[in-house]
Design an enzyme around this catalytic site. Structure first.
Site, PDB file in Angstrom:
ATOM      1  CG  HIS A  85      40.815  29.334  61.673  1.00 22.10           C
ATOM      2  ND1 HIS A  85      41.016  30.017  62.439  1.00 22.10           N
ATOM      3  CD2 HIS A  85      41.807  28.611  60.083  1.00 22.10           C
ATOM      4  CE1 HIS A  85      41.983  30.274  61.825  1.00 22.10           C
ATOM      5  NE2 HIS A  85      42.395  30.388  60.333  1.00 22.10           N
ATOM      6  CE1 TYR A 128      38.630  35.069  68.728  1.00 21.95           C
ATOM      7  CE2 TYR A 128      37.193  36.923  68.788  1.00 21.95           C
ATOM      8  CZ  TYR A 128      37.811  35.929  68.229  1.00 21.95           C
ATOM      9  OH  TYR A 128      36.912  35.997  67.811  1.00 21.95           O
ATOM     10  N   PRO A 141      32.039  43.118  67.695  1.00 19.71           N
ATOM     11  CG  PRO A 141      33.279  44.519  66.785  1.00 19.71           C
ATOM     12  CD  PRO A 141      32.521  44.237  67.765  1.00 19.71           C
ATOM     13  CE  LYS A 167      27.903  33.572  67.008  1.00 17.09           C
ATOM     14  NZ  LYS A 167      29.251  32.892  66.135  1.00 17.09           N
ATOM     15  CE1 TYR A 175      34.488  33.314  68.067  1.00 17.45           C
ATOM     16  CE2 TYR A 175      35.387  31.173  66.124  1.00 17.45           C
ATOM     17  CZ  TYR A 175      35.338  33.231  67.075  1.00 17.45           C
ATOM     18  OH  TYR A 175      36.479  33.105  66.241  1.00 17.45           O
TER      19      TYR A 175
HETATM   20  P1  FAD Z   1      25.958  46.840  55.864  1.00 17.02           P
HETATM   21  O1  FAD Z   1      27.361  45.775  55.027  1.00 17.02           O
HETATM   22  O2  FAD Z   1      26.804  48.131  56.413  1.00 17.02           O
HETATM   23  O3  FAD Z   1      25.679  47.124  54.520  1.00 17.02           O
HETATM   24  C1  FAD Z   1      24.511  48.337  53.679  1.00 17.02           C
HETATM   25  C2  FAD Z   1      24.829  48.355  52.318  1.00 17.02           C
HETATM   26  O4  FAD Z   1      24.125  49.192  52.407  1.00 17.02           O
HETATM   27  C3  FAD Z   1      25.825  49.787  52.772  1.00 17.02           C
HETATM   28  O5  FAD Z   1      26.181  49.000  51.252  1.00 17.02           O
HETATM   29  C4  FAD Z   1      25.526  51.119  52.343  1.00 17.02           C
HETATM   30  O6  FAD Z   1      26.405  52.142  51.502  1.00 17.02           O
HETATM   31  C5  FAD Z   1      23.808  50.684  51.873  1.00 17.02           C
HETATM   32  N1  FAD Z   1      23.152  51.851  52.240  1.00 17.02           N
HETATM   33  C6  FAD Z   1      22.981  52.559  53.320  1.00 17.02           C
HETATM   34  N2  FAD Z   1      22.471  53.421  53.462  1.00 17.02           N
HETATM   35  C7  FAD Z   1      21.753  54.306  52.419  1.00 17.02           C
HETATM   36  C8  FAD Z   1      20.608  53.888  51.703  1.00 17.02           C
HETATM   37  N3  FAD Z   1      20.381  54.931  52.399  1.00 17.02           N
HETATM   38  N4  FAD Z   1      20.311  53.992  50.686  1.00 17.02           N
HETATM   39  C9  FAD Z   1      21.021  52.647  49.566  1.00 17.02           C
HETATM   40  N5  FAD Z   1      21.750  52.353  50.426  1.00 17.02           N
HETATM   41  C10 FAD Z   1      22.134  52.405  52.021  1.00 17.02           C
HETATM   42  N6  FAD Z   1      31.239  42.334  62.091  1.00 17.02           N
HETATM   43  C11 FAD Z   1      32.208  41.371  62.490  1.00 17.02           C
HETATM   44  O7  FAD Z   1      31.999  40.199  62.813  1.00 17.02           O
HETATM   45  N7  FAD Z   1      33.566  41.399  63.093  1.00 17.02           N
HETATM   46  C12 FAD Z   1      34.345  42.756  62.729  1.00 17.02           C
HETATM   47  O8  FAD Z   1      35.367  43.184  62.745  1.00 17.02           O
HETATM   48  C13 FAD Z   1      33.550  44.267  62.339  1.00 17.02           C
HETATM   49  N8  FAD Z   1      33.711  44.879  61.763  1.00 17.02           N
HETATM   50  C14 FAD Z   1      33.074  45.463  62.038  1.00 17.02           C
HETATM   51  C15 FAD Z   1      33.555  47.281  61.186  1.00 17.02           C
HETATM   52  C16 FAD Z   1      32.716  48.329  60.865  1.00 17.02           C
HETATM   53  C17 FAD Z   1      33.712  49.895  61.156  1.00 17.02           C
HETATM   54  C18 FAD Z   1      31.507  48.498  61.258  1.00 17.02           C
HETATM   55  C19 FAD Z   1      30.762  49.041  61.030  1.00 17.02           C
HETATM   56  C20 FAD Z   1      30.840  46.784  61.046  1.00 17.02           C
HETATM   57  C21 FAD Z   1      31.606  45.270  61.070  1.00 17.02           C
HETATM   58  N9  FAD Z   1      31.133  44.717  61.381  1.00 17.02           N
HETATM   59  C22 FAD Z   1      31.707  43.584  62.051  1.00 17.02           C
HETATM   60  C23 FAD Z   1      29.583  44.124  61.426  1.00 17.02           C
HETATM   61  C24 FAD Z   1      29.009  43.114  60.041  1.00 17.02           C
HETATM   62  O9  FAD Z   1      30.574  44.077  59.470  1.00 17.02           O
HETATM   63  C25 FAD Z   1      28.041  43.733  59.709  1.00 17.02           C
HETATM   64  O10 FAD Z   1      27.090  42.981  60.593  1.00 17.02           O
HETATM   65  C26 FAD Z   1      27.846  43.710  58.297  1.00 17.02           C
HETATM   66  O11 FAD Z   1      27.965  44.294  57.245  1.00 17.02           O
HETATM   67  C27 FAD Z   1      26.503  43.804  58.509  1.00 17.02           C
HETATM   68  O12 FAD Z   1      25.986  43.432  56.759  1.00 17.02           O
HETATM   69  P2  FAD Z   1      24.972  44.172  56.339  1.00 17.02           P
HETATM   70  O13 FAD Z   1      25.161  44.286  54.832  1.00 17.02           O
HETATM   71  O14 FAD Z   1      23.766  44.561  57.021  1.00 17.02           O
HETATM   72  O15 FAD Z   1      24.756  46.609  56.561  1.00 17.02           O
HETATM   73  C1  DHB Z   2      37.217  39.128  63.235  1.00 19.55           C
HETATM   74  C2  DHB Z   2      36.926  39.982  63.777  1.00 19.55           C
HETATM   75  C3  DHB Z   2      36.204  40.067  64.965  1.00 19.55           C
HETATM   76  O1  DHB Z   2      34.948  40.515  65.407  1.00 19.55           O
HETATM   77  C4  DHB Z   2      36.303  38.574  65.451  1.00 19.55           C
HETATM   78  O2  DHB Z   2      35.388  38.202  66.339  1.00 19.55           O
HETATM   79  C5  DHB Z   2      36.748  37.056  64.049  1.00 19.55           C
HETATM   80  C6  DHB Z   2      37.497  37.950  63.592  1.00 19.55           C
HETATM   81  C7  DHB Z   2      38.613  39.382  61.342  1.00 19.55           C
HETATM   82  O3  DHB Z   2      37.951  41.053  60.996  1.00 19.55           O
HETATM   83  O4  DHB Z   2      39.105  38.737  61.316  1.00 19.55           O
END
Ligand code: FAD
Ligand code: DHB
Length: 391
Positions: free
Chosen positions: A72, A201, A293, A297, A385
């Protein structure tokens, strides 16, 4: 069992770190408390920065993203009933973002890990990082009713916001910074064509809305909702009706609705844990920080953390230098705080705050008007961004 790096958590941070370490010749084991299917069932982020794309290439997991992801070159800001395009590509000297879902990133990293024959223990219960303040850390966990121990040189805490790693550090050795927002995002995924070719947005008097997408036939939409809302109370029809009210007439006319594949509410939070290293344990991704979100980022920060961590560990194993691992936390936090600032700013700019008065609303509108009509204003948004460069 013994390994060089014990990674806790198989989200994007843990899986990407595992592949980057593997490419650097460093063995690692991932312990994940959930099943692989559960991890793949979580619908989250959708926008990848160039830095994340580059790291996925380095990890050897970028093939499908390049084939199926959608580059994009711009986004649209909708306010005062009109849309204004931010030309990301033109304003940043040729940078763009890749629209490719977190679910797909996770699936590709899992496949690459399986192909490399690296060990992942899913459904590991009561995972406990131990002795990470000394020279010989270990991780204890249970699987199928048996207790196991994994000895290692380092522990990578990639276990998300609610994980065990940050919680295992003595409270007086870390500083936590937190801001909780008085609303959440209700998200809906559906197999319908996106309302527009680029992300929208929207700031409206009814609250924020985001029109995103996963492909030419799959859309992801979000609505700002009060924290008191429950997802069970939102029928698909109610979601589509509310979304339509937050769009401009052209988008209203183009909106295609359909049954939801997934619907969920996520609270909005800013959070940083300092430092991101404690002894021989490193925190990465959501385990160390959360952003609201709005700036897309969260996933990108998780990727840049593990990019830095893999470099630091590669240096340690290559020539025994601890300089990289000693600098890890400060290096990450400089980038983390800039993304925290941007995400907080985008959130403040686009949402309706319950206690905001008419003056605040006018200032929000003036700032948006400034951004879309000033090259300097638009550049600031675009530069952040698409993602700030790695150091
Ligand atoms: P996570 O993806 O949370 O992965 C952590 C992993 O550790 C999980 O699989 C979990 O099961 C595991 N874990 C936890 N505790 C334990 C334990 N005690 N022992 C072993 N394993 C464990 N970001 C955006 O940019 N846009 C979005 O729209 C967006 N929507 C989101 C919606 C939700 C509900 C959430 C929670 C986050 C969202 N985010 C979004 C943020 C983005 O998804 C996260 O920043 C990203 O997933 C971070 O990755 P991570 O691997 O650090 O953590
Ligand atoms: C999406 C989520 C976001 O937080 C964003 O800023 C842009 C896109 C998505 O889930 O597609």
């Amino acid at each position: 069992m013994r390994t060089s790096v014990a990674i806790i958590g198989a989200g994007p941070a843990g899986l990407l770190l595992g592949q980057l370490l593997y490419q650097a010749g460093i063995d690692n084991v991932i312990l994940e408390q959930r099943s692989a299917d559960y991890v793949l069932g979580r619908i989250r982020a959708g926008v990848l920065e160039q830095v994340t794309v580059d790291l996925l290439e380095q990890a050897g997991a970028a093939g499908r993203m390049h084939a199926e992801g959608l580059p994009h070159d711009g986004i649209e800001l909708l306010f005062g009933g009109r849309r204004h395009r931010i030309d990301l590509h033109g304003l940043t000297g040729g940078k763009r973002v890749m629209v490719y879902g977190q679910t797909e990133v996770t699936r590709d990293l899992m496949a690459a890990r399986a192909e490399a024959g690296l060990a992942t223990v899913y459904e590991a219960q009561n995972v406990a990082p131990l002795d990470f303040d000394g020279a010989r850390p270990r991780v204890r966990y249970e699987r199928d009713g048996q207790t196991h121990e994994l000895e290692c040189d380092f522990i990578a805490g990639c276990d998300g916001f609610h994980g065990v790693c940050r919680a295992s550090i003595p409270a007086d050795r870390i500083r936590l910074h937190e801001k909780v927002y008085p609303f959440g995002w209700l998200g809906l995924l559906a197999d319908v064509p996106p309302v527009s070719s680029e992300l929208i947005y929207a700031r409206t008097e009814r609250g924020f809305a985001l029109c995103s997408q996963r492909s030419a036939t799959r859309s992801r939409y979000y609505l700002q909702v009060p924290l008191t809302e429950k997802v069970e109370d939102w029928s698909d029809e109610a979601f589509w009706d509310e979304l339509r009210l937050r769009l401009d007439p052209e988008a209203q006319a183009h909106l295609v609705t359909g049954p939801s594949l997934e619907k969920s509410i996520a609270p909005l939070r800013s959070f940083v844990c300092e430092p991101m290293r404690f002894g021989r344990m490193f925190l990465a991704g959501d385990a160390a920080h959360i952003v609201p979100p709005t700036g897309a980022k969260g996933l990108n920060l998780a990727a840049s953390d593990v990019g830095y961590l893999s470099q630091a560990l590669a240096r340690y194993y290559r020539d025994g230098s601890e300089e990289g691992i000693d600098g890890y936390s400060a290096q990450c936090l400089r980038r983390v705080w800039k993304a925290e600032r941007f995400s907080w700013w985008m959130t403040s700019l686009m949402h309706r705050f319950p206690d905001a008065g008419a003056f605040d609303a006018k200032v929000q509108e003036a700032e948006l008007d400034y951004i879309v009509h000033s090259r300097a204003g638009a550049m600031t948004l675009a530069e952040n961004y698409v993602g700030l460069p790695l150091e």
